[in-house]
Design an enzyme around this catalytic site. Structure first.
Site, PDB file in Angstrom:
ATOM      1  CE1 TYR B 173      -2.697  -3.215   1.921  1.00 14.12           C
ATOM      2  CE2 TYR B 173      -4.199  -1.725   0.798  1.00 14.12           C
ATOM      3  CZ  TYR B 173      -3.943  -2.953   1.375  1.00 14.12           C
ATOM      4  OH  TYR B 173      -4.917  -3.903   1.419  1.00 14.12           O
ATOM      5  CG  HIS B 181      -8.697  -1.271  -3.265  1.00  7.84           C
ATOM      6  ND1 HIS B 181      -9.044  -2.065  -2.205  1.00  7.84           N
ATOM      7  CD2 HIS B 181      -9.858  -0.799  -3.777  1.00  7.84           C
ATOM      8  CE1 HIS B 181     -10.357  -2.071  -2.077  1.00  7.84           C
ATOM      9  NE2 HIS B 181     -10.879  -1.319  -3.011  1.00  7.84           N
ATOM     10  CE  LYS B 237      -4.634  -6.434  -4.227  1.00  2.67           C
ATOM     11  NZ  LYS B 237      -5.126  -5.072  -4.007  1.00  2.67           N
TER      12      LYS B 237
END
Lengths: 136, 281
Positions: B173, B181, B237
């Site tokens: 993060y 997110h 991601k």
């Protein structure tokens, strides 16, 4: 409620501690379901053949008679299809049926996997193939 | 350590730990502890909703919309199925049940790199850095390699958190889980390097992935990487393979000597799927 939550937990301790190795995970999942998710119908059932307790819980917004069989696990415990099959078999022979829950041959098991940061991941495991749900 | 592989913070400094680096997690919350606040709201409805409550509201609305679209009757929350926060507040009688918890990497970082934390064992004795290191090794396989990666990302300003939800070791993060997110998921791949000298006096190094004897599918196999990449792509991601290598001459003392951290090398590889027909950049 006449008894405090702390008293209620104290009453549950003997059942929780029946299987000491998995006790911390069971306690954590129980608190997660009751205090965090606010589920009202959560019972702890010992399963000697599994050397573990399972949680028999009613998930809100599902049919009133439905119960989930939730097995808390440490994320480091390895799982395999054989191990899962064995869990199903042990649960079936352990007779979770009683008059009020009508649980027959167990078709769905829920694993509550506790991670190292206390996150609980709930995974449904079905026995066999399941057709996709119809999306509304 | 009987309770599990994490550390409970005893003093009241959890606010500082959260504000100055987003360390820790509440055991009854998604990230920062909010259970006490959610209970306080019962007496003070003007308090801001916690993230967990925002999510619950959103899901409840979505369920209502689905029911309406299907022509079904909208069902309200059944009081036989769920406790209200009022009921729980009364039942718990003001007693807190949420713990503020640090995982082993956060703990060791606070202890070793920042020197702001003391750890006591169950007898109340303060533990040394080496004691903690050895103990954490007993709890987690390959703690040294994973911690090296944690330390590496922390020192670059990332906030690494546990990646179990995504099948990886860490997710990174920028500013803690509450603001945005995470963009990156990290898979730590421990390796041991050995210097190989052949007959012509030419030195070379071979790098070998460290696998445990019981691993049937080494987690850095192609099949496994493809699986993990799929999951990461679905949650937007980027997968980063973080190879943490240690020379064989020091690797043997990894379990009880933190100074091996000085001998770790880190190589990163970004792993992205490319479809020749789809991407034309």
């Amino acid at each position: 409620m006449d008894r405090s939550f702390q008293d209620h937990l104290a009453d549950l301790e003997p059942i929780i501690n029946r299987y000491p190795t998995s006790a911390p995970f069971l306690r954590h999942v129980y608190l997660d379901l009751v205090l965090n998710k606010q589920w009202k119908q959560v019972e702890i059932k010992p399963i000697d053949s599994l050397v573990a307790n399972v949680l028999l819980a009613h998930e809100p917004n599902t049919p009133a008679e439905d119960r989930l069989v939730i097995l808390p696990r440490d994320h480091r415990e390895k799982l395999s299809t054989d191990a899962i099959q064995a869990i199903f078999e042990k649960l079936n022979t352990a007779h979770l049926d009683d008059d009020s829950t009508h649980l027959h041959q167990l078709k769905k098991l829920t694993l509550a996997i506790v991670g190292s940061d206390s996150t609980v991941l709930y995974y449904h495991i079905h026995k066999g193939l399941v057709p996709p749900k119809e999306h509304v | 350590m009987d309770f599990g592989k994490f550390v409970w913070v005893a003093s009241v400094s959890q606010d500082r730990l959260i504000k100055q680096g987003f360390f820790g997690k509440g055991t009854l919350s998604r990230s920062i502890p909010t259970w006490d606040a959610r209970r306080e709201q019962v007496n003070n409805p003007r308090l801001e909703l916690a993230p967990e409550q925002v999510t619950a509201k959103r899901r409840s609305k979505r369920r209502e919309q689905k029911q309406l679209r299907a022509g079904m009757q909208v069902t309200a929350t059944n009081p036989e199925e769920m406790y209200t926060m009022e009921e729980l507040a009364a039942w718990t009688g003001g007693r807190g049940y949420e713990q503020f918890q640090l995982d082993l990497y956060e703990t060791f970082f606070l202890l070793y790199a920042l020197d702001v934390l003391d750890l006591e064992n169950k007898h109340g004795t303060k533990m040394t850095t080496t004691d903690c290191w050895s103990l954490f090794h007993q709890c987690t396989e390959q703690f040294a390699y994973h911690f090296a990666a944690y330390h590496y990302y922390r020192s670059q300003g990332w906030v690494p958190k546990d990646g179990l939800k995504f099948g990886v070791d860490f997710v990174l993060y920028q500013q803690g889980p509450t603001s945005k997110h995470s963009d990156f998921s990290v898979l730590v791949i421990p390796c041991v390097t050995t210097a190989v000298q052949d007959t012509s006096d030419h030195h070379d190094t071979t790098m070998q992935l460290l696998t445990q004897p019981h691993d049937q599918a080494p987690h850095a196999s192609w099949v496994n990487l493809l699986r993990i990449n799929r999951v990461c792509a679905h949650v937007k991601k980027t997968l980063v393979l973080c190879y943490v290598s240690m020379d064989a001459s020091v690797a043997h003392k990894a379990t009880n000597d933190p100074s091996v951290l000085n001998h770790c090398h880190i190589h990163e590889v970004v792993f992205r799927r490319w479809s020749p027909s789809a991407n034309r950049e």
